[in-house]
Enzyme design. Structure first.
Site, mmCIF file in Angstrom:
data_model
loop_
_atom_site.group_PDB
_atom_site.id
_atom_site.type_symbol
_atom_site.label_atom_id
_atom_site.label_comp_id
_atom_site.label_asym_id
_atom_site.label_seq_id
_atom_site.Cartn_x
_atom_site.Cartn_y
_atom_site.Cartn_z
ATOM 1 N N ARG A 21 1.022 -0.736 -0.007
ATOM 2 C CA ARG A 21 0.259 -0.326 -0.227
ATOM 3 C C ARG A 21 0.745 0.847 0.149
ATOM 4 N NH1 ARG A 21 -3.176 -0.668 5.461
ATOM 5 N NH2 ARG A 21 -0.965 -2.038 5.801
ATOM 6 N N ASN A 39 -5.641 -2.840 2.259
ATOM 7 C CA ASN A 39 -6.033 -4.130 2.497
ATOM 8 C C ASN A 39 -7.792 -5.057 2.605
ATOM 9 O OD1 ASN A 39 -2.992 -4.314 2.258
ATOM 10 N ND2 ASN A 39 -2.829 -4.222 4.349
#
Length: 93
Positions: A21, A39
């Site tokens: 990320r 996520n």
């Protein structure tokens, strides 16, 4: 003028716990697109990307590789109507 687009991505593989990320945000900032990445409980990473088509495609291509520790198996891309709702690209939870 380049067309603005919106893409919804589902990235699968070894993509959690490998700075995916944070690195996606860095890539998005470098490329110049907006949106978010997060996520999912099922082990995938989900992202929404908005920007010029060429730039969005560049981030999608990056997502297919990810950061060095990631092992991306698949990137599902759904093209959606552009909404222009993001000022930047963020990691969300």
């Amino acid at each position: 003028m380049e067309e603005n687009v919106r893409a919804h991505l589902m990235i699968s593989g070894r993509v959690q716990g490998v700075f995916y990320r944070m690195e996606t945000k860095s890539a998005a900032d470098r490329i110049g697109v907006s949106g978010w990445v997060r996520n999912r409980r099922d082990g995938r990473v989900e992202a929404v990307v908005e920007g010029e088509k060429q730039q969005a495609e560049a981030l999608i291509e990056w997502c297919g590789k990810g950061p060095p520790a990631a092992r991306v198996n698949d990137v599902e891309v759904s093209w959606e109507p552009y909404q222009g709702e993001f000022a930047s690209f963020e990691v969300t939870y």
